[in-house]
Design an enzyme around this catalytic site. Structure first.
Site, PDB file in Angstrom:
ATOM      1  N   ASN A 102       2.683  -6.654   4.827  1.00 31.62           N
ATOM      2  CA  ASN A 102       1.728  -6.960   3.666  1.00 31.62           C
ATOM      3  C   ASN A 102       1.491  -8.424   3.176  1.00 31.62           C
ATOM      4  OD1 ASN A 102       4.804  -6.947   3.389  1.00 31.62           O
ATOM      5  ND2 ASN A 102       4.581  -7.657   1.551  1.00 31.62           N
ATOM      6  N   HIS A 103       2.158  -9.217   4.030  1.00 28.20           N
ATOM      7  CA  HIS A 103       1.798 -10.624   3.978  1.00 28.20           C
ATOM      8  C   HIS A 103       0.709 -11.082   5.214  1.00 28.20           C
ATOM      9  CE1 HIS A 103       4.420 -11.774   0.725  1.00 28.20           C
ATOM     10  NE2 HIS A 103       5.472 -11.121   1.503  1.00 28.20           N
ATOM     11  N   HIS A 111       5.954  -0.369   8.325  1.00 33.87           N
ATOM     12  CA  HIS A 111       6.302  -1.553   7.416  1.00 33.87           C
ATOM     13  C   HIS A 111       6.339  -1.227   6.064  1.00 33.87           C
ATOM     14  CE1 HIS A 111       6.831  -6.121   7.197  1.00 33.87           C
ATOM     15  NE2 HIS A 111       6.033  -5.865   5.853  1.00 33.87           N
ATOM     16  N   HIS A 128      10.338  -4.779   7.113  1.00 36.13           N
ATOM     17  CA  HIS A 128       9.841  -5.038   5.656  1.00 36.13           C
ATOM     18  C   HIS A 128      11.099  -5.311   4.936  1.00 36.13           C
ATOM     19  CE1 HIS A 128       7.677  -5.754   1.903  1.00 36.13           C
ATOM     20  NE2 HIS A 128       8.512  -4.817   1.526  1.00 36.13           N
TER      21      HIS A 128
END
Length: 270
Positions: free
Chosen positions: A67-68, A153, A178
């Site tokens: 997500n990053h 993730h 994650h």
């Protein structure tokens, strides 16, 4: 085949620990393929190209994101060139990079690495189940590929367990990333897929999921913006999973790895 997967690399202390530990782990565990999740390597938010280069140089065959993925904008042109850096397969069409990478080992064996990202309590991406099915459509475990490894993730344990069960027998391993907290549910599912809800982070566990404690606590207690979160910088624990497969690509065993830092130490038997 012996597979090593190291969890989310958190900040400088995580990067340094992984770069130092990876050559030793490859040697002592006779690793055939090594994967690292690097999405938090840059101060906890994203991955910079020079950091990816250092992890590759230390012995990673592939690096996954999450997500990053796009927190460091300079990773966008880099991911277009470096095919061994992958982002979640269920990002919408047209997103830079790829969601999988096909690796051929020196002896000719093929390994497919895939990443998918969950949707519960996460960004509303495309369906990770359908995205992964599409990535696997031309593969057959033990025939076209000697191993298939999926990084899932995600935040929710239920989604991770459902995903692993859905692909049981189609992949050598489904490994959760994650949450930064290593789980104790490592197992080989009935169809031969190794599973662990979360393989943990490579970072300082005297922290709040890798971040310095005081700013993180303030966000919960004051419920208002404050000091920017930044990684804790004490001694890191390198966390991950070790998987051994048979000639069909099914898992024979999965064992956790925890070395250094504050957590109880665990190393696979070889």
């Amino acid at each position: 085949m012996r597979i090593l997967f190291l969890g989310d690399v958190m900040g400088r202390t995580g990067r340094d620990s992984v770069v130092a530990a990876l050559p030793k782990l490859r040697r002592e565990l006779a690793i055939d393929v090594a994967v690292v999740n690097g999405e938090n390597a840059s101060h906890g938010f994203g991955l910079a190209p020079d950091m990816a280069d250092a992890i590759f140089a230390a012995g990673a065959d592939a690096i996954t994101l999450g997500n990053h993925s796009w927190d460091r904008k300079e990773i966008i042109p880099y991911i277009a060139q470096q095919k061994r850096l992958i982002r979640p397969v269920n990002f919408p069409p047209g997103t830079p990079g790829e969601g999988s990478v096909d690796i051929t080992l020196a002896d000719g064996r093929r390994v497919l690495i895939v990443q998918a990202m969950g949707r519960l309590f996460m960004d509303p991406l495309d369906c990770p189940f359908r995205g992964t099915e599409a990535a696997l459509v031309r593969t057959r475990l033990g025939v076209t590929h000697q191993a298939i490894v999926i990084d899932f993730h995600g935040e929710a344990t239920s989604e991770k367990m459902a995903f692993a069960s859905a692909f049981d027998g189609a992949a050598s391993a489904v490994l959760g990333t994650h949450t930064h907290c290593p789980s104790a549910d490592h197992q080989v599912l009935p169809g031969g897929t190794a599973f662990m809800s979360d393989i943990g982070m490579c970072g300082d566990y005297d922290s709040v999921i890798g971040m310095a404690k005081a700013p993180a606590i303030a966000r919960f207690t004051r419920k208002m913006p404050g000091e920017r979160l930044h990684p804790a910088e004490g001694e890191a624990t390198v966390c991950g999973a070790f998987i051994e497969t048979d000639p069909t690509g099914r898992a024979l065993r999965i064992e956790p790895i925890r070395m250094g830092g504050r957590l109880s130490q665990v190393m696979p038997s070889v």
